[in-house]
Design a protein around this motif. Sequence first.
Motif, PDB file in Angstrom:
ATOM      1  N   GLY A   1       0.792  -1.225   0.000  1.00  0.00           N
ATOM      2  CA  GLY A   1       0.000   0.000   0.000  1.00  0.00           C
ATOM      3  C   GLY A   1       0.823   1.271   0.000  1.00  0.00           C
ATOM      4  O   GLY A   1       0.261   2.370   0.007  1.00  0.00           O
TER       5      GLY A   1
ATOM      6  N   PHE B   1      -5.331  -2.172   8.863  1.00  0.00           N
ATOM      7  CA  PHE B   1      -6.265  -1.311   8.130  1.00  0.00           C
ATOM      8  C   PHE B   1      -6.733  -0.227   9.098  1.00  0.00           C
ATOM      9  O   PHE B   1      -7.525  -0.489  10.006  1.00  0.00           O
ATOM     10  CB  PHE B   1      -7.467  -2.110   7.607  1.00  0.00           C
ATOM     11  CG  PHE B   1      -7.130  -3.040   6.477  1.00  0.00           C
ATOM     12  CD1 PHE B   1      -6.988  -2.564   5.178  1.00  0.00           C
ATOM     13  CD2 PHE B   1      -6.953  -4.391   6.706  1.00  0.00           C
ATOM     14  CE1 PHE B   1      -6.670  -3.409   4.141  1.00  0.00           C
ATOM     15  CE2 PHE B   1      -6.641  -5.257   5.670  1.00  0.00           C
ATOM     16  CZ  PHE B   1      -6.489  -4.765   4.376  1.00  0.00           C
TER      17      PHE B   1
ATOM     18  N   GLN C   1      -8.746   3.627   6.046  1.00  0.00           N
ATOM     19  CA  GLN C   1      -8.638   2.529   5.074  1.00  0.00           C
ATOM     20  C   GLN C   1      -9.799   1.547   5.175  1.00  0.00           C
ATOM     21  O   GLN C   1     -10.146   0.888   4.193  1.00  0.00           O
ATOM     22  CB  GLN C   1      -7.319   1.786   5.280  1.00  0.00           C
ATOM     23  CG  GLN C   1      -6.104   2.549   4.764  1.00  0.00           C
ATOM     24  CD  GLN C   1      -4.825   1.773   4.983  1.00  0.00           C
ATOM     25  OE1 GLN C   1      -4.505   1.390   6.100  1.00  0.00           O
ATOM     26  NE2 GLN C   1      -4.098   1.541   3.903  1.00  0.00           N
TER      27      GLN C   1
ATOM     28  N   LEU D   1      -7.828  -1.216  -3.320  1.00  0.00           N
ATOM     29  CA  LEU D   1      -6.753  -1.852  -2.563  1.00  0.00           C
ATOM     30  C   LEU D   1      -5.656  -2.358  -3.494  1.00  0.00           C
ATOM     31  O   LEU D   1      -5.919  -2.764  -4.627  1.00  0.00           O
ATOM     32  CB  LEU D   1      -7.294  -3.036  -1.744  1.00  0.00           C
ATOM     33  CG  LEU D   1      -8.336  -2.721  -0.669  1.00  0.00           C
ATOM     34  CD1 LEU D   1      -8.753  -4.013   0.043  1.00  0.00           C
ATOM     35  CD2 LEU D   1      -7.804  -1.706   0.341  1.00  0.00           C
TER      36      LEU D   1
ATOM     37  N   GLU E   1      -2.661  -5.651  -0.121  1.00  0.00           N
ATOM     38  CA  GLU E   1      -3.738  -5.316   0.817  1.00  0.00           C
ATOM     39  C   GLU E   1      -4.933  -6.248   0.631  1.00  0.00           C
ATOM     40  O   GLU E   1      -5.579  -6.648   1.608  1.00  0.00           O
ATOM     41  CB  GLU E   1      -4.161  -3.859   0.617  1.00  0.00           C
ATOM     42  CG  GLU E   1      -3.132  -2.850   1.130  1.00  0.00           C
ATOM     43  CD  GLU E   1      -3.452  -1.423   0.748  1.00  0.00           C
ATOM     44  OE1 GLU E   1      -3.194  -0.524   1.568  1.00  0.00           O
ATOM     45  OE2 GLU E   1      -3.960  -1.182  -0.368  1.00  0.00           O
TER      46      GLU E   1
END
Length: 634
Positions: free
Chosen positions: A39, A423, A427, A435, A439
């Motif tokens: 991410g 998360f 998020q 994502l 993720e």
Amino acid sequence: MNFLSAENITKSLGLRVLFSNLTFGINQGQKVALIAKNGTGKTTLLKILAGKDSCDAGVVSVRKNIKIAFLDQEPDLPMNKTIFDAVYDAENPLLQTIMNYELALEHPEDSKKLQKAMDQMEAMHAWDYEQRIHQILGQLKIYDLHQEMASLSGGQKKRVAMAMALVQNPDLLIMDEPTNHLDFDMIEWLEEYLETEKMTLLMVTHDRYFLDRVCNQILELDNGTLYSYTGNYSYFLEKKAERELTIAATIDKAKNLFNRELEWMRRQPKARGTKSKARIDSFYETEKIASQRLEDKKVQLDIQMSRLGGKIIELHHLKKSFGEKKMVKDFSYTFKRNERIGIVGVNGAGKSTFLKLLTGDLQPDGGKIVTGETIVFGYYNQDGMKMPEDKRVIEVVKDIAEFIPMTKGKTLTAAGLLERFLFSGDQQYTYVSKLSGGERRRLYLCTLLMKNPNFLILDEPTNDLDIVTLQVLEDFLEEFPGCLLIVSHDRYFMDKLTQHLFIFEGDGVITDFNGNYSEYREYMLLKEESKKAEGKKQKEEVEKPKTEGQKKEETVNVNTAATKARKMTFKEKQEFESIEKEMAQLELRKTEITALFENPSATDDLQKLSQEMEVIVKKLEDKELRWLELSELV
């Protein structure tokens, strides 16, 4: 020589800042790995450097005439083309020359076109390059070049995309997760290829053995700061630990100084001289350092496991085929508590079929599977990754349960569980479609463990996960009190977690090896070396000139020797001598044809000569193989 440089590049995805003001360079000969958490924009950064995406701010500069090839994590291939057209579709003049030659070989009746193609190959010195391309395609198991791209599986597409990148012979090769979808043999070949080739490389990979062997430079993106380490992955781990200790010590020192200076600030000195102003400025700098926190967020995996009874799974003479292809042939095994088993085999050997038989997704053709009443499967596979794109992350979790049972009788809310899987609040309300690959896998693992499984089946769980998450997953699985069955091409992951292996040898044969993957690989290499050494020894014995005394001794002991090892029969001896003569004649004719190719004015029938050359090469290969077989006979 600097090949590529990035200056103050920034990229955001909506309101989310992926990275900001990154500056670094890649020099000729460097083999660089980029390491960061999922991410943080690793894939986006690679695409920007490869010219496939743009940054919001900053500049990427590439040295003039530098050729860059990019292997994407999810390759976007031309579905309307054949493999041949895709592999040779490049601006590289060498590739164009080889493509013209390969096409001319398909129509040898056009002698002028063939001769022109051969002249181009000679002029471009492309013969060695053509051989290298065939080696790459062969190692990646790409044989039918006229197969349509649209008909390929995901793994085949990844291999074709890799071939397309490697055959370009680029100055700078950029690769995103190159080991995904490759079997062990291909990974080890790619390792050796990248290690020995004189190329400049930038890649993202989670394969730690691969990083250790191939890379000589590590770039780590951590909390928005880029750190550089000159060395392989092991060196990086050592120096990163030292850096974190140094930062922690600096923060502690700043905190102590801050507390002392805070008393001075509270007295509000009236003097406003130069020294006083400098001390005030220094105080705010110290405050900034002292307020730092070493972010050590890790995935927390302590979800409760369902009770495991005495009976696990029993397999009795299991059989499964698809048409003529045998996937499992008469396999029996009784699983025991807390077993950790790895599954090894080439693609198509039946690994996925075996897993689906265990979980009941497929029914066996013969034999039976007896599953204990308390068994709760957790099956991590590619199909499970297909989560609803239009749902938010927290909605995916709440669809399973609002509250999740944890160890020691505790419960956790859906939001709390997602926090443990890294998360954050913002998020959790991100759509699944936004994502990253890593993720998504982290979210999928979260939903899987919510069901409290006691028999975990993990089919390629390491793909796209960052190294930090992998380390936490490994720690969790080491303590997992249930049974574990793993299919993975991550050798480090397999070595750390498995006690023994199911080896899928093909044609439905499954053998049990007592040891991890590195031990199995070492065993196979020793076995192969022993076989080669024995063959070489036998060949030397056959070719060794004998003295008169040895010949008499052999005559006296012929009956004793015959009982120990088989010798050539009279017919085989005649065949052996005949093959040597035939090979000499074929080599002579091959030399004559080669000379005619180099002087085309000496003949008009190039087509016939090309066809004859192909027949000679094939005959030579067959006769050499037979000669080796006969030479090994004692």
